[in-house]
Design an enzyme around this catalytic site. Sequence first.
Site, PDB file in Angstrom:
ATOM      1  N   THR A  48      39.408  38.099  46.330  1.00 56.72           N
ATOM      2  CA  THR A  48      38.674  38.990  45.422  1.00 56.72           C
ATOM      3  C   THR A  48      39.532  39.310  44.203  1.00 56.72           C
ATOM      4  O   THR A  48      40.714  39.614  44.330  1.00 56.72           O
ATOM      5  CB  THR A  48      38.282  40.297  46.143  1.00 56.72           C
ATOM      6  OG1 THR A  48      37.480  39.976  47.273  1.00 56.72           O
ATOM      7  CG2 THR A  48      37.510  41.233  45.224  1.00 56.72           C
ATOM      8  N   LEU A  93      42.641  44.811  47.427  1.00 56.47           N
ATOM      9  CA  LEU A  93      41.539  43.879  47.212  1.00 56.47           C
ATOM     10  C   LEU A  93      41.876  42.641  48.035  1.00 56.47           C
ATOM     11  O   LEU A  93      43.033  42.219  48.092  1.00 56.47           O
ATOM     12  CB  LEU A  93      41.406  43.504  45.732  1.00 56.47           C
ATOM     13  CG  LEU A  93      40.839  44.569  44.785  1.00 56.47           C
ATOM     14  CD1 LEU A  93      40.867  44.047  43.349  1.00 56.47           C
ATOM     15  CD2 LEU A  93      39.423  44.958  45.164  1.00 56.47           C
ATOM     16  N   ASP A  94      40.861  42.039  48.660  1.00 58.03           N
ATOM     17  CA  ASP A  94      41.088  40.842  49.462  1.00 58.03           C
ATOM     18  C   ASP A  94      41.760  39.747  48.638  1.00 58.03           C
ATOM     19  O   ASP A  94      41.625  39.708  47.411  1.00 58.03           O
ATOM     20  CB  ASP A  94      39.757  40.284  49.987  1.00 58.03           C
ATOM     21  CG  ASP A  94      39.043  41.275  50.887  1.00 58.03           C
ATOM     22  OD1 ASP A  94      39.737  42.062  51.532  1.00 58.03           O
ATOM     23  OD2 ASP A  94      37.802  41.252  50.917  1.00 58.03           O
ATOM     24  N   TYR A  95      42.409  38.844  49.330  1.00 58.43           N
ATOM     25  CA  TYR A  95      43.088  37.699  48.715  1.00 58.43           C
ATOM     26  C   TYR A  95      42.164  36.952  47.747  1.00 58.43           C
ATOM     27  O   TYR A  95      42.549  36.615  46.634  1.00 58.43           O
ATOM     28  CB  TYR A  95      43.558  36.770  49.841  1.00 58.43           C
ATOM     29  CG  TYR A  95      44.260  35.513  49.380  1.00 58.43           C
ATOM     30  CD1 TYR A  95      45.538  35.565  48.829  1.00 58.43           C
ATOM     31  CD2 TYR A  95      43.651  34.263  49.530  1.00 58.43           C
ATOM     32  CE1 TYR A  95      46.194  34.405  48.422  1.00 58.43           C
ATOM     33  CE2 TYR A  95      44.302  33.103  49.127  1.00 58.43           C
ATOM     34  CZ  TYR A  95      45.567  33.181  48.573  1.00 58.43           C
ATOM     35  OH  TYR A  95      46.204  32.033  48.172  1.00 58.43           O
TER      36      TYR A  95
END
Length: 239
Positions: free
Chosen positions: A105, A101-103
């Site tokens: 998110t 998951l993105d930083y």
Amino acid sequence: MERLQKVIAQAGITSRRKAEGLITSGKVYVNGSKVTELGTKVDPSNDEVVVDGVPINKEEPVYFLLYKPASVISAVSDEFDRKVVTDYIPTEQRIYPIGRLDYDTSGLLLLTNDGDFANLLMHPKYKIKKTYIAKVEGMPLRENVKKLERGITLEDGKTAPAQVKVTKSDKKKNTSIVEITIHEGKNRQVRRMLEAIGHPVLKLKREQYAFLHLRGLNAGEFRELKPHEVKQLRELAVT
């Protein structure tokens, strides 16, 4: 006897695919001899396997579900000493995230030391659904929502059809809440899809992964997957 890359993956070192790269690049030794052949078979109980100078021990597989907070890296370490997802799960096992998951998110992330299991869930041919809740700028028109539902062209290709629902709009703040379900894993895909229809994401959370959800957990909390959940995920991946 088992294939060497499978033994490395089951030891929780890395996924089977990455284990193959370690073998072909000469970083794996069996009983003191360098092995670079991918077809090599070993006896996990008796043969000594050393990866990058470290002997491996076959670990019991473990499976965790983490509610990843925002501003946390989906990795096991970070060169800038930022928080990583494994900081939240106290275990002796060498676990790593399945996908990322993105930083910025938050939401549901699975972690394991079972490389075969991780590889299975991440393989693009197995269409496991992931549901995200996004707070976006503006109020998406139905015609733009339909574009996402049909699949939209991004710089790395067209996305598969998605399930999209605008669940709430705030005219005063000019924001909306969008629920979107996809089964792909392109980099920052949901953010890019919504930007492509003119609605940049302000906040993003992965709410559901297949049948798994976040109910009962707060950000930063985790639980172990139950054996029947692991079995169900395996079955889901191959059907």
